[in-house]
Design a protein around this motif. Sequence first.
Motif, PDB file in Angstrom:
ATOM      1  N   LEU A 134       0.712  -1.180   0.017  1.00 18.22           N
ATOM      2  CA  LEU A 134       0.007  -0.075   0.150  1.00 18.22           C
ATOM      3  C   LEU A 134       0.872   1.342   0.111  1.00 18.22           C
ATOM      4  N   LEU A 135       2.090   1.093   0.434  1.00 22.03           N
ATOM      5  CA  LEU A 135       2.777   2.444   0.489  1.00 22.03           C
ATOM      6  C   LEU A 135       3.935   2.457  -0.501  1.00 22.03           C
TER       7      LEU A 135
ATOM      8  N   SER B  75       3.833   1.933  -4.691  1.00 22.63           N
ATOM      9  CA  SER B  75       3.623   0.665  -4.068  1.00 22.63           C
ATOM     10  C   SER B  75       3.305  -0.406  -5.089  1.00 22.63           C
ATOM     11  N   LEU B  76       3.382  -1.598  -4.574  1.00 18.30           N
ATOM     12  CA  LEU B  76       2.932  -2.913  -5.212  1.00 18.30           C
ATOM     13  C   LEU B  76       1.771  -2.898  -5.970  1.00 18.30           C
ATOM     14  N   ALA B  77       0.751  -2.416  -5.273  1.00 18.21           N
ATOM     15  CA  ALA B  77      -0.823  -2.194  -5.373  1.00 18.21           C
ATOM     16  C   ALA B  77      -0.709  -1.180  -6.889  1.00 18.21           C
TER      17      ALA B  77
ATOM     18  N   ALA C  66      -6.746 -10.125  -6.629  1.00 15.71           N
ATOM     19  CA  ALA C  66      -5.823  -9.379  -6.284  1.00 15.71           C
ATOM     20  C   ALA C  66      -5.927  -7.934  -6.815  1.00 15.71           C
ATOM     21  N   LEU C  67      -5.850  -7.718  -8.462  1.00 14.27           N
ATOM     22  CA  LEU C  67      -6.237  -6.848  -9.035  1.00 14.27           C
ATOM     23  C   LEU C  67      -7.669  -6.059  -8.351  1.00 14.27           C
TER      24      LEU C  67
ATOM     25  N   GLU D  94      -9.438  -1.535  -5.390  1.00 10.23           N
ATOM     26  CA  GLU D  94     -10.377  -1.068  -4.007  1.00 10.23           C
ATOM     27  C   GLU D  94      -9.447  -0.235  -3.211  1.00 10.23           C
ATOM     28  N   LEU D  95      -8.474  -0.738  -2.642  1.00  9.79           N
ATOM     29  CA  LEU D  95      -7.750   0.051  -1.594  1.00  9.79           C
ATOM     30  C   LEU D  95      -6.981   1.224  -2.079  1.00  9.79           C
TER      31      LEU D  95
END
Length: 191
Positions: free
Chosen positions: A121-122, A129-131, A163-164, A169-170
């Motif tokens: 997330l960061l 971030s990885l997201a 996961a995607l 969403e986050l």
Amino acid sequence: MKVQIKYRNGRLDVFDTDSYTPSQPFGDGCMLANYEVRFDQLEKGLWLQAHFYETDPRFKEDLEDDVVPVGRRAMGWRFLLAEEGELRDVEQVLVDGDRMLVRMGDGLVDVMRLDCASALLLSDGGGPSLASQLQGVVDALRASNDAMDDEAVANLAGASWEALAWARELQPLQQIEVESEEEGWMDYEGD
């Protein structure tokens, strides 16, 4: 694997899985050992579970020539490294030199889970971030092939559709708008 538990009073416990008394504690058929340090069950104490994979010759019986036999996982042993009451005095737990559990105030932090969450997330200061990376790669792959749906593109990027969706969403990928300079900004204006 070496597990070190450091306590507030200066006590240090060291557990070393390479230092069993017998050279093969699980028997002659053991080809692989699996160790679990159970940080997810701290309310019951800190446990190490050791399992093994057997290579029993009977596993090869009646197999076709091109089939690889499977070493079967067998339950091993559980070892109590720190009792529930001792956990109140734990300062940190290291596994192979890496901090895995650390005291903050009156509580313990699972550093492995914190590191994973922060990477997801960061930004680490050196990039997204990885997201965000996952979303960027999926968007780029999608742009290069309109025929593929998000699930296929996510799989191509090494992720599942779930996961995607979680990443989107986050942490919705934010489009950065670059302010454009006036045209001709590089033109030389002589004296």
